[in-house]
Design a protein around this motif. Structure first.
Motif, PDB file in Angstrom:
ATOM      1  N   TRP A  21     -26.490  12.018  -0.471  1.00 44.33           N
ATOM      2  CA  TRP A  21     -25.697  13.701  -0.299  1.00 44.33           C
ATOM      3  C   TRP A  21     -25.047  14.578  -1.572  1.00 44.33           C
ATOM      4  CZ3 TRP A  21     -20.569  15.787  -1.349  1.00 44.33           C
ATOM      5  CH2 TRP A  21     -19.997  14.820  -2.120  1.00 44.33           C
ATOM      6  N   ALA A  22     -24.860  15.210  -1.261  1.00 43.73           N
ATOM      7  CA  ALA A  22     -24.797  16.927  -2.006  1.00 43.73           C
ATOM      8  C   ALA A  22     -24.243  17.339  -0.699  1.00 43.73           C
ATOM      9  CB  ALA A  22     -26.274  17.156  -2.771  1.00 43.73           C
ATOM     10  N   VAL A  23     -23.065  18.430  -1.723  1.00 49.34           N
ATOM     11  CA  VAL A  23     -22.818  19.964  -0.916  1.00 49.34           C
ATOM     12  C   VAL A  23     -23.461  21.046  -1.259  1.00 49.34           C
ATOM     13  CG1 VAL A  23     -21.552  21.256  -1.763  1.00 49.34           C
ATOM     14  CG2 VAL A  23     -20.738  19.032  -1.978  1.00 49.34           C
ATOM     15  N   GLY A  24     -23.490  21.928  -0.374  1.00 51.60           N
ATOM     16  CA  GLY A  24     -24.506  22.728  -0.282  1.00 51.60           C
ATOM     17  C   GLY A  24     -23.536  23.966   0.392  1.00 51.60           C
ATOM     18  N   ALA A  25     -24.347  25.478   0.562  1.00 51.10           N
ATOM     19  CA  ALA A  25     -24.609  26.468   1.256  1.00 51.10           C
ATOM     20  C   ALA A  25     -22.943  27.046   0.967  1.00 51.10           C
ATOM     21  CB  ALA A  25     -24.293  25.914   3.049  1.00 51.10           C
ATOM     22  N   SER A  26     -22.031  27.886   1.513  1.00 52.57           N
ATOM     23  CA  SER A  26     -21.007  28.043   0.538  1.00 52.57           C
ATOM     24  C   SER A  26     -19.796  27.327  -0.155  1.00 52.57           C
ATOM     25  CB  SER A  26     -20.038  28.318   2.111  1.00 52.57           C
ATOM     26  OG  SER A  26     -19.667  28.518   2.467  1.00 52.57           O
ATOM     27  N   TYR A 122     -20.448  15.529  -5.710  1.00 53.02           N
ATOM     28  CA  TYR A 122     -22.584  15.779  -5.715  1.00 53.02           C
ATOM     29  C   TYR A 122     -22.584  17.367  -5.090  1.00 53.02           C
ATOM     30  CZ  TYR A 122     -23.180  10.950  -7.238  1.00 53.02           C
ATOM     31  OH  TYR A 122     -23.237  10.151  -7.486  1.00 53.02           O
ATOM     32  N   LEU A 123     -23.559  18.193  -5.921  1.00 52.12           N
ATOM     33  CA  LEU A 123     -24.006  19.317  -5.746  1.00 52.12           C
ATOM     34  C   LEU A 123     -25.032  19.510  -5.398  1.00 52.12           C
ATOM     35  CD1 LEU A 123     -21.284  20.990  -8.067  1.00 52.12           C
ATOM     36  CD2 LEU A 123     -20.962  20.080  -5.737  1.00 52.12           C
ATOM     37  N   ASP A 124     -25.958  20.099  -4.512  1.00 52.34           N
ATOM     38  CA  ASP A 124     -26.690  20.482  -4.520  1.00 52.34           C
ATOM     39  C   ASP A 124     -27.419  21.614  -5.703  1.00 52.34           C
ATOM     40  OD1 ASP A 124     -30.015  20.541  -3.651  1.00 52.34           O
ATOM     41  OD2 ASP A 124     -29.199  21.286  -1.364  1.00 52.34           O
ATOM     42  N   SER A 125     -29.503  22.030  -6.049  1.00 53.92           N
ATOM     43  CA  SER A 125     -29.029  22.938  -6.656  1.00 53.92           C
ATOM     44  C   SER A 125     -29.083  24.746  -6.385  1.00 53.92           C
ATOM     45  CB  SER A 125     -30.048  22.762  -7.692  1.00 53.92           C
ATOM     46  OG  SER A 125     -31.419  23.168  -6.567  1.00 53.92           O
ATOM     47  N   LEU A 126     -28.426  25.166  -7.006  1.00 52.96           N
ATOM     48  CA  LEU A 126     -28.428  27.118  -7.127  1.00 52.96           C
ATOM     49  C   LEU A 126     -30.075  26.824  -6.245  1.00 52.96           C
ATOM     50  CD1 LEU A 126     -25.783  28.377  -9.484  1.00 52.96           C
ATOM     51  CD2 LEU A 126     -25.720  27.915  -6.925  1.00 52.96           C
ATOM     52  N   SER A 127     -31.171  27.041  -6.814  1.00 46.70           N
ATOM     53  CA  SER A 127     -32.234  26.966  -6.962  1.00 46.70           C
ATOM     54  C   SER A 127     -32.729  26.995  -5.473  1.00 46.70           C
ATOM     55  CB  SER A 127     -32.868  26.937  -7.488  1.00 46.70           C
ATOM     56  OG  SER A 127     -33.300  25.598  -8.208  1.00 46.70           O
ATOM     57  N   ASN A 128     -32.248  25.822  -5.061  1.00 44.66           N
ATOM     58  CA  ASN A 128     -33.020  25.101  -3.584  1.00 44.66           C
ATOM     59  C   ASN A 128     -32.208  26.026  -2.499  1.00 44.66           C
ATOM     60  OD1 ASN A 128     -33.668  22.930  -4.724  1.00 44.66           O
ATOM     61  ND2 ASN A 128     -32.597  21.479  -4.217  1.00 44.66           N
ATOM     62  N   TRP A 129     -30.044  26.344  -2.841  1.00 43.60           N
ATOM     63  CA  TRP A 129     -29.876  27.806  -1.997  1.00 43.60           C
ATOM     64  C   TRP A 129     -30.169  29.008  -2.039  1.00 43.60           C
ATOM     65  CZ3 TRP A 129     -27.940  26.107   2.420  1.00 43.60           C
ATOM     66  CH2 TRP A 129     -27.880  24.659   2.729  1.00 43.60           C
ATOM     67  N   LEU A 130     -30.944  29.418  -2.581  1.00 41.54           N
ATOM     68  CA  LEU A 130     -31.480  30.488  -3.124  1.00 41.54           C
ATOM     69  C   LEU A 130     -32.817  30.521  -2.274  1.00 41.54           C
ATOM     70  CD1 LEU A 130     -31.541  32.946  -4.427  1.00 41.54           C
ATOM     71  CD2 LEU A 130     -33.514  32.555  -5.747  1.00 41.54           C
ATOM     72  N   ASP A 131     -33.774  29.688  -2.436  1.00 32.44           N
ATOM     73  CA  ASP A 131     -35.420  29.619  -2.171  1.00 32.44           C
ATOM     74  C   ASP A 131     -35.116  29.801  -0.089  1.00 32.44           C
ATOM     75  OD1 ASP A 131     -36.427  30.238  -4.223  1.00 32.44           O
ATOM     76  OD2 ASP A 131     -37.088  27.696  -4.373  1.00 32.44           O
ATOM     77  N   THR A 132     -33.831  28.102   0.114  1.00 32.53           N
ATOM     78  CA  THR A 132     -33.781  27.963   1.188  1.00 32.53           C
ATOM     79  C   THR A 132     -32.974  29.306   2.195  1.00 32.53           C
ATOM     80  OG1 THR A 132     -33.107  26.206   1.036  1.00 32.53           O
ATOM     81  CG2 THR A 132     -31.619  27.206   2.924  1.00 32.53           C
TER      82      THR A 132
END
Length: 153
Positions: A21-26, A122-132
C-alpha cells in the motif's frame, strides 16, 4: 491531526498483514508541504490485497456505498469512515482519457516512506500523482503545485 491518528492505525494493521500500500492524493501532497490541508485519506493498494484490506477496514470503520463514475474504471474502490475521516481504498486505478484508459502505476517497493510514532507510512511517488492529476484533467488544480515543487528540488 486526527487524520494522522487514523492513518497510523490503518498502517499498523496493513503492515502487520503484509499489505502492499501507499498514501496518495491530497494526503501525499500534505506530507510534501504542497497543500496545507488534506481532504481525506487515499490509499493505493495492490488489488490482490483487496480481501484482507476490506477485512481490516471493516474492523476499523464503516464502509460506505459508492457510485460508479464513467470516467474511472477502477478495479478496486472502497470508501470507509473511521472516526469521521473518509478513507478511500483504490487498486487498479484506471482513468478514461481520449477513449483509452490511463492506469495509475502501483507504487514500487523502493518508494519513499515516513514514520508516524514508529509506524512506517508508505508514500506513492509525486510523479505518479502528477501524471494521474493530468489524466484526470486536473480537477483540483494540483498539477501546477506539483510541478513547482518538483522543479524546486
Amino acid at each position: 491531526m486526527r487524520m494522522l491518528d487514523v492513518l497510523e492505525k490503518i498502517a499498523k494493521e496493513f503492515n502487520k498483514n503484509n499489505v502492499k500500500w501507499a498514501v496518495g492524493a491530497s494526503l501525499l501532497l500534505y506530507f510534501y508541504n504542497i497543500v496545507e490541508k488534506p481532504n481525506d485519506i487515499d490509499l493505493i493498494i495492490d488489488s490482490k490485497d483487496e480481501d484482507i484490506v476490506c477485512e481490516i477496514m471493516n474492523k476499523l470503520g464503516n464502509e460506505q456505498s459508492v457510485e460508479s463514475v464513467r470516467k474511472y474504471k477502477t478495479g478496486v474502490f472502497h470508501k470507509f469512515y473511521i472516526k469521521e475521516i473518509e478513507v478511500d481504498i483504490i487498486g487498479d486505478f484506471n482513468i478514461l482519457v481520449n477513449d483509452k484508459y490511463y492506469l495509475h502505476p502501483f507504487p514500487n517497493s523502493t518508494g519513499k516512506s515516513i514514520l508516524i510514532n514508529e509506524t512506517k507510512i508508505y508514500l506513492d511517488s509525486l510523479s505518479n500523482w502528477l501524471d494521474t492529476y493530468i489524466a484526470m484533467g486536473d480537477p483540483k488544480n494540483r498539477v501546477k503545485l506539483i510541478k513547482k515543487f518538483l522543479n524546486n528540488r
